[in-house]
Motif scaffolding. Structure first.
Motif, PDB file in Angstrom:
ATOM      1  N   HIS A 174       0.807  -1.217   0.000  1.00  0.00           N
ATOM      2  CA  HIS A 174       0.000   0.000   0.000  1.00  0.00           C
ATOM      3  C   HIS A 174       0.844   1.273   0.000  1.00  0.00           C
ATOM      4  N   THR A 221      -2.168   3.241  -8.410  1.00  0.00           N
ATOM      5  CA  THR A 221      -3.394   3.713  -7.767  1.00  0.00           C
ATOM      6  C   THR A 221      -3.866   4.977  -8.459  1.00  0.00           C
ATOM      7  N   ILE A 223      -9.883  -1.200  -6.614  1.00  0.00           N
ATOM      8  CA  ILE A 223      -8.630  -1.830  -6.222  1.00  0.00           C
ATOM      9  C   ILE A 223      -8.895  -2.820  -5.094  1.00  0.00           C
ATOM     10  N   THR A 233      -6.151  -2.313   2.419  1.00  0.00           N
ATOM     11  CA  THR A 233      -6.245  -1.868   1.035  1.00  0.00           C
ATOM     12  C   THR A 233      -7.032  -0.559   0.942  1.00  0.00           C
ATOM     13  N   HIS A 269      -5.806   3.112  -0.468  1.00  0.00           N
ATOM     14  CA  HIS A 269      -5.838   3.659  -1.823  1.00  0.00           C
ATOM     15  C   HIS A 269      -7.057   4.551  -2.067  1.00  0.00           C
ATOM     16  N   ALA A 277     -11.416   0.987  -2.780  1.00  0.00           N
ATOM     17  CA  ALA A 277     -10.376   0.005  -2.484  1.00  0.00           C
ATOM     18  C   ALA A 277     -10.715  -0.718  -1.192  1.00  0.00           C
TER      19      ALA A 277
END
Length: 470
Positions: free
Chosen positions: A109, A118, A124, A131, A134, A141
């Motif tokens: 990340h 990203t 995502i 996660t 992002h 995400a």
């Protein structure tokens, strides 16, 4: 019809709606690492499937990697096998792989945004809870499980029920020594670890608009800790300036085309949220946790709450304090600390090291402190050296380690010993999270720095005020 930012991105990625069921949802970017991917690849092979779009998946080693002597063979057999499996699977299926020794290697990340993978308006996923980081770019995400990793590899889609929408507004100006980490811990302390369950959160207001991209990543990273599916912030000029020219961002005419879309990514004026909260920036001070979940946090100058004031779950609350060896009504300031950890996908970026070094400059590491300073990537490591921060770190008696997840979850050798107390800039303070029997206080890089040079939990504002007077 007015739409939220979340609705705009979600609805544009729905491949098919299932009546009274989840949406079939297209994934633009898929990150994998060595822990959750091996079983997914085994499932892929057992079913005779293949990776549909290998160019949309990116692999990096981070959870199990050592943070010293990375040039040597990995000593732990399990870690070594997982790292080897990631390398072999990536090679077999034509997936980009940044393993140990690769200059783009680092925490998933951290390296994703660094390399322009990203992007605003994208979807995502990764087999990792954080996660949500992002989402700082206006992306949807979220973390997924191993079976879902396999599903994305083989179909580039996932089946997901659409979450409800929440907006958290914070207006005003943050005070001295208050960082994005403090903002996130404050929100979690107010909502609790389940307060956003079932929701996707949009952060809005002066405080988030004024944050840097790295600060926004810290806030979105911690969304999962209040139960949210993820968090996001509308992209703006800061977002576009951050991603422009990075390795995987669009170039030339493709950039112009992308910008046409990205500039539509905001919540419409009359859009409706299922739940909304409003907070004032002036109510937030440097934060610290005192229990065994991120919701058990408070302003650093406060006292540990009495059990009868927390509204239920008193026995669990007391059990948590017993594990931490704390008592109700105690001050946190002045508690002796054994370890300080700067790093993780929450606070392992260059701005975090700038903040940390700004406080340790001209001071010395306390003798009772063992400190692990772990950059989130080699790019961060290089910046630390180029900006002269390594000199400050070394002169103060600290040592810089090599990139990796490190003591965030103690899957490598970086484990806090049983009973020891650590001030950590990571994201979770569960029992044994940083090592069996370890005790964790979540805090910002400034609190970590102040503690590292005093040896006890310290309000960074006291040192910042000293500097202002000097």
């Amino acid at each position: 019809m007015s739409k939220t930012l979340f609705d705009k991105v979600w609805d544009s990625h729905v491949v098919r709606k299932i009546e009274d069921g989840p949406d079939v949802f297209f994934i633009d970017r898929h990150f994998i690492h060595e822990v959750t991917s091996p079983v997914a690849f085994l499932g892929l092979k057992s079913r005779g499937n293949s990776v549909l779009y290998p160019e949309k998946t990116f692999a990096t080693a981070d959870h199990n990697t050592p943070t010293i002597d990375q040039h040597l063979p990995v000593a732990d057999p399990l870690s070594a096998n997982q790292l080897k499996a990631l390398e072999e699977n990536a090679k077999e299926w034509g997936i980009s792989h940044w393993g140990l020794g690769h200059r783009k290697n680092g925490i998933v990340h951290v390296v994703g945004p660094e390399n322009g993978i990203t992007l605003p308006g994208s979807t995502i996923v990764c087999g990792d809870s954080h996660t949500s980081t992002h989402g700082a770019f206006g992306a949807i995400a979220f973390g997924i499980g191993t079976s879902e990793v396999e599903m994305v590899l083989s179909t580039q889609c996932i089946m997901q029920p659409k979450p409800k929408r929440m907006r958290i507004n914070i207006h005003g100006t943050l005070g001295l020594g208050v960082t994005p980490k403090d903002v996130a811990l404050y929100i979690i302390s107010r909502l609790t670890t389940s307060g956003a369950t079932g929701y996707f959160v949009e952060y809005a207001g002066d405080v988030f608009e004024n944050m840097t991209m790295e600060g926004r990543m810290t806030v979105c990273n911690l969304s999962i800790e209040m139960g949210a599916r993820g968090g996001m912030i509308a992209p703006d000029e800061k977002t576009f300036d951050y991603i422009k020219g990075r390795t995987y961002t669009p170039k030339g005419a493709e950039w112009d085309k992308a910008m046409t879309y990205w500039e539509t990514l905001y919540t419409d004026k009359n859009a409706i949220f299922d739940k909304e909260y409003n907070f004032n920036a002036t109510d937030i001070e440097p934060m610290i946790t005192y229990g065994t979940n991120p919701g058990m946090g408070m302003g650093i100058t406060n006292k540990i709450p009495e059990a009868h004031t927390i509204g239920g779950g008193e026995s669990t609350y007391k059990k948590s304090l017993n594990y931490m060896k704390f008592d109700e009504g105690q001050d946190m300031i002045g508690k002796k600390v054994d370890y300080v950890f700067l790093g993780s996908c929450t606070n392992g970026r260059i701005e975090d090291f700038r903040a940390f070094t700004s406080l340790i400059k001209g001071r010395k590491k306390a003798e009772n402190i063992t400190a692990w300073l772990v950059p989130g990537s080699h790019e961060v490591e290089d910046q630390i050296k180029e900006e002269g921060l390594l000199d400050i770190i070394t002169e103060a008696g600290f040592m810089l380690r090599e990139p990796g997840c490190s003591a965030c979850l103690a899957m490598n050798a970086d484990k806090i010993p049983a009973g020891k107390l650590a001030v950590s800039t990571s994201n979770r303070n569960f029992e044994g999270r940083q090592g069996p029997g370890s005790r964790t206080l979540l805090a910002s890089p400034l609190v970590a720095a102040a503690t590292a040079v005093t040896g006890v939990v310290t309000d960074p504002r006291t040192l910042l005020k000293e500097e202002a007077i000097a």
